[in-house]
Design an enzyme around this catalytic site. Structure first.
Site, short mmCIF file in Angstrom:
data_model
loop_
_atom_site.label_atom_id
_atom_site.label_comp_id
_atom_site.label_asym_id
_atom_site.label_seq_id
_atom_site.Cartn_x
_atom_site.Cartn_y
_atom_site.Cartn_z
N LEU A 86 -69.61 5.23 -56.34
CA LEU A 86 -68.64 5.62 -55.33
C LEU A 86 -67.25 5.15 -55.75
O LEU A 86 -67.07 3.99 -56.14
CB LEU A 86 -69.02 5.01 -53.98
CG LEU A 86 -70.44 5.33 -53.49
CD1 LEU A 86 -70.69 4.68 -52.14
CD2 LEU A 86 -70.66 6.84 -53.40
N CYS A 87 -66.29 6.06 -55.65
CA CYS A 87 -64.94 5.74 -56.13
C CYS A 87 -64.36 4.51 -55.45
O CYS A 87 -63.71 3.69 -56.09
CB CYS A 87 -64.02 6.95 -55.90
SG CYS A 87 -62.35 6.71 -56.53
N SER A 88 -64.60 4.36 -54.15
CA SER A 88 -63.99 3.25 -53.41
C SER A 88 -64.58 1.90 -53.78
O SER A 88 -64.01 0.86 -53.41
CB SER A 88 -64.12 3.49 -51.90
OG SER A 88 -65.47 3.71 -51.56
N LYS A 127 -58.04 -0.74 -52.11
CA LYS A 127 -57.83 0.42 -52.96
C LYS A 127 -57.50 1.64 -52.11
O LYS A 127 -58.15 1.91 -51.11
CB LYS A 127 -59.08 0.70 -53.79
CG LYS A 127 -58.93 1.93 -54.70
CD LYS A 127 -60.16 2.13 -55.55
CE LYS A 127 -60.03 3.40 -56.38
NZ LYS A 127 -61.21 3.61 -57.23
#
Length: 280
Positions: free
Chosen positions: A145-147, A161
């Site tokens: 997951l990007c986050s 972020k």
């Protein structure tokens, strides 16, 4: 001063957005036209995920179907993102257009993404790179997951972020696109994921006021002009780019072959376009 095409696309579905980004990349690579900054949104809301990721490890497909949420494999890397109330940017340019002294991916990523730090300062937020804050790294249990990632050139505000960016290259030609969340409601994406959704920052929460796409776009354009010593020519896709985008959408980004198995029909798609163009 370098002139860029400024394409403000409005909203489109997930497959269309990725098809347009790649069509512009292909067009610039083939024709050497003006470099591009494209700004757009997603409607309906959708997930995107990195080119090398396995969607079966990311998503609960039954939940996706139940809530009518699409997913699309990006042409770029990075982790999975949920796109809803956000502004997305796409840059298509050469290293020379962007004034990059090195062709290294990592260095160029930082140089390009710096314009977003300027945009956030215009909006009244102090941002920095995760590498400069000393907190870069990732939770490897949920790194899909990007986050959950704080890589060196990811942008942090108050230790959180904000958004994410990813890149694709062909020699010295760069496609970089990224997400700028305006607001975020975790209740819709969370049931569709196989991993717990980490903290997701958004501009409205950080600013403690509601911010819209128009105000954010103005800040992004102003920061881009300053950062890259750029001028803008208001533009739209030309007929050839529209045709390429339509072919890419129908043959690639709207299909299970690409999204589920990473089967890329790019060669056949471009061959079909060239055949149609020759017959026109």
């Amino acid at each position: 001063m370098k002139t860029f095409r400024l394409i403000t696309s409005g909203y489109a579905d997930a497959a269309t957005n990725m098809a347009v980004d790649e069509a512009l990349f292909f067009s610039y690579r083939q024709n050497g036209s003006l470099p591009i900054l494209r700004l757009y949104g997603w409607r309906p809301a959708a997930f995107s995920f990195g080119v090398s990721q396995d969607p079966a490890a990311l998503f609960n497909f039954k939940a996706l179907e139940a809530c009518g949420t699409a997913m699309v494999r990006r042409p770029t890397g990075g982790g999975a993102l949920f796109h809803n109330d956000e502004l997305t940017y796409c840059i298509v340019a050469s290293t020379e257009d962007l004034g990059l002294e090195t062709r290294g991916v990592k260095a160029s990523y930082g140089r390009i993404t710096s314009f977003l730090i300027e945009a956030y300062r215009i909006l009244g937020l102090e941002a920095c790179f995760a590498g400069d804050s000393g907190v870069h790294g990732m939770d490897h249990k949920i790194a899909d997951l990007c986050s959950s990632r704080n890589e060196e050139y990811d942008i942090l505000i108050d230790g959180r972020k904000l958004g994410g960016s990813a890149q694709k290259r062909s020699k010295n030609i760069i496609l970089q696109h990224g997400s700028i969340p305006l607001s975020f409601d975790r209740r819709r994406p969370e049931p569709c994921l196989r991993h717990p959704l980490p903290d997701v920052a958004d501009l409205s929460t950080l600013l403690k006021r509601r911010i819209g796409g128009h105000e954010t776009s103005e800040a992004v354009v102003s920061a881009f002009k300053s950062h890259f010593c750029a001028d803008f020519l208001d533009s739209r896709l030309d007929r050839k780019e529209e045709k390429i985008a339509a072919l890419l959408k129908d043959n690639k980004y709207a299909g299970a072959g690409w999204n589920l198995k990473r089967i890329d029909p790019m060669t056949e798609t471009i061959h079909a376009y060239r055949t149609q163009a020759a017959m026109a």
